[in-house]
Design an enzyme around this catalytic site. Structure first.
Site, mmCIF file in Angstrom:
data_model
loop_
_atom_site.group_PDB
_atom_site.id
_atom_site.type_symbol
_atom_site.label_atom_id
_atom_site.label_comp_id
_atom_site.label_asym_id
_atom_site.label_seq_id
_atom_site.Cartn_x
_atom_site.Cartn_y
_atom_site.Cartn_z
ATOM 1 N N LYS A 142 0.849 -1.195 0.000
ATOM 2 C CA LYS A 142 0.000 0.000 0.000
ATOM 3 C C LYS A 142 0.883 1.244 0.000
ATOM 4 C CE LYS A 142 -3.896 1.918 2.721
ATOM 5 N NZ LYS A 142 -4.745 1.653 3.912
ATOM 6 N N SER A 151 -9.744 -0.692 7.309
ATOM 7 C CA SER A 151 -9.198 -0.462 5.971
ATOM 8 C C SER A 151 -8.485 -1.646 5.340
ATOM 9 C CB SER A 151 -8.253 0.745 5.993
ATOM 10 O OG SER A 151 -8.983 1.937 6.134
ATOM 11 N N SER A 203 -9.529 1.742 3.189
ATOM 12 C CA SER A 203 -8.706 2.508 2.265
ATOM 13 C C SER A 203 -7.697 1.664 1.485
ATOM 14 C CB SER A 203 -7.949 3.601 3.053
ATOM 15 O OG SER A 203 -7.095 3.019 4.031
#
Length: 489
Positions: A77, A176, A152
């Site tokens: 990420k 997330s 996210s």
């Protein structure tokens, strides 16, 4: 390379046996990403030259038999810093940021000889639940390109679900990792707070953030956690608890026999879609058939979690994001007249709407005259929620329930309604407030879209969650279902 038909252990065995080289595997991974990512939009940055050089070096040295992740590609990420590889947090504020150091988890994966192939998309600074808040692109759900991948960590989830990589790292502040894992039909773990170092994670809510693995199977997830977990002198909140070989214990498909499982009535209340409820009730029946006891329990203060979280998380974010001022870090505006102008214009241009919203909320909650009414009260609610979990887990091995009230929603459907978007995390947020481990795994489908189940455990008892997840996986086939990429349902 068809990642839908293999797992980490099988891939490692093939690398050791030289049925495929690390370079061939890495090149095939990039070829696949380039073919699929024009539609999926999972990646922000690819690391092709460096990754291929690393793969060649691993081939020359020989893939280590005692390194179960050696030679295998991984995605990170883009809020996890990577030395010399652009790290943006999906924000204009950091559009050109090239870190001069690696995050601890980045270092640990390098020590495990994994090959970082690129950085995945996210909601800006990890603030959002759909990956629509990225400053650069909107990632699509692997099962239906008209749906969000969740957030996210939507880029990491979509990359794994679409077969671009077998494993990725995400971060989880209020759901997330778990929510995008559920929306994409993969496995995602939010570890216990402190299990994994946060050093090098671009901070959102420092008392809530945790880095965790996202994979296609429970066993692969367990292998990844063992690689990234452990104490780190750079992160004083990281735990000195020993890190077991989580995957080694995953051999018994009936390992839940004799366990007591709590199913909170609040997790199946109004607002949870019928298909989601039915999937969780069916999962409870599966556990009963395997010899576990499933009791209805109560987490009476769960409903206050979202409000407490958005005060605490936004307050911590407003503090953490002060550093991005156009002078020390981040984008600097042109045509400025004085110091105040630098601050105002740089931050106005660099931050997106959702980040600004949370900074303002956090600043208000911490301001004189409002601290007691908001932040202090939220902290007290947090303690009450922790005590609710503690009471249930005293008599139960773990808690089960849905990850999200609904399957993935349409792109554009909720982005203009922050409150509706926030409520999607109503079932995951309390786990972050309590600092507990939470495992998301596939448990069914609703109109062709995946439904995720969440298992919540005692602090530092990820092993029980993995055993329970593995038992469920071995007695169902949801994790074996793969998307017809982008096929609308």
């Amino acid at each position: 390379m068809d990642y839908f038909k293999t797992d980490l252990a099988s891939l490692h065995a093939d690398l050791v046996a030289k049925k495929i080289s690390a370079r061939e595997l890495t090149q095939a991974t990039f070829d696949n990403i380039k073919t699929t990512d024009a539609q999926v939009d999972a990646f922000l940055t690819l690391n092709e030259d460096a990754a291929l050089k690393q793969a060649t070096k691993i081939d020359e040295q020989g893939v280590a038999t005692d390194q179960p992740l050696a030679g295998i590609p991984v995605a990170l990420k883009d809020n996890i810093v990577t030395k010399g590889l652009k790290t943006t947090a999906a924000s204009k504020m950091l559009a050109n940021f090239n870190p001069v150091y690696d995050a601890t988890v980045t270092e640990k994966l390098a020590q495990a000889q994994m090959i970082t192939v690129g950085k995945t998309n996210l909601d800006e600074f990890a603030m959002g639940g759909s990956t629509e808040n990225s400053a650069f692109k909107t990632t699509k759900n692997a099962w239906d390109y008209t749906k969000v991948p969740g957030g996210s960590s939507g880029g990491s989830a979509a990359a794994v679900a679409s077969g671009q990589v077998l494993a990725a790292l995400g971060s989880d502040t209020g759901g997330s990792i778990r929510q995008p894992a559920a929306f994409n039909g993969i496995v995602g773990l939010k570890p216990t707070y402190g299990r994994v170092s946060r050093w090098g994670l671009i901070a959102f809510g420092s008392s809530l953030d945790q880095i965790g693995p996202m994979t296609r199977s429970v066993k692969d997830n367990a292998t990844m956690l063992s690689a990234i977990a452990g104490h780190d002198e750079h992160d004083l909140t990281s735990s000195t608890q020993p890190v077991p070989d989580f995957a080694a214990d995953l051999t018994d498909a009936t390992s839940v026999k004799g366990m007591r499982i709590g199913l909170p009535k609040e997790f199946l209340a109004d607002g949870v879609a019928d298909d989601v409820k039915q999937a969780i009730l069916a999962a409870a029946d599966t556990y009963r058939q395997l010899g576990a006891t499933v009791d209805e329990v109560s987490l009476p203060h769960n409903k206050y979690g979202v409000a407490a979280y958005y005060i605490i998380g936004s307050s911590e974010a407003s503090s953490n994001l002060q550093r991005f001022d156009g002078i020390r870090y981040g984008h600097r505006a042109d045509d400025v007249k004085n110091l105040e102008d630098v601050y105002v214009k740089s931050r106005s241009e660099g931050f997106g709407d959702e980040v600004k919203r949370r900074i303002m909320l956090g600043t208000f909650s911490l301001s004189a005259g409002f601290y007691d009414a908001y932040f202090l009260k939220a902290a007290k609610v947090r303690t009450v929620i922790m005590n609710d979990f503690k009471a249930v887990l005293k008599d139960h091995d773990f808690i089960m329930g849905p990850v999200a009230p609904t399957p993935a929603f349409g792109i554009g459907d909720e982005i203009k309604d922050p409150i509706t978007m926030y409520m999607n995390d109503v079932l995951t947020i309390p786990v972050n407030l309590a600092g507990l481990p939470g495992l998301s795994l596939p448990a069914g489908f609703s109109q062709g879209l995946p439904v995720g189940m969440q298992l919540i455990g005692r602090p530092f008892d990820e092993s029980t969650l993995y055993k329970a997840g593995y038992a469920f996986e071995q007695n169902t086939d949801f994790h074996l279902q793969v998307p017809t990429l982008g096929g609308q349902h």
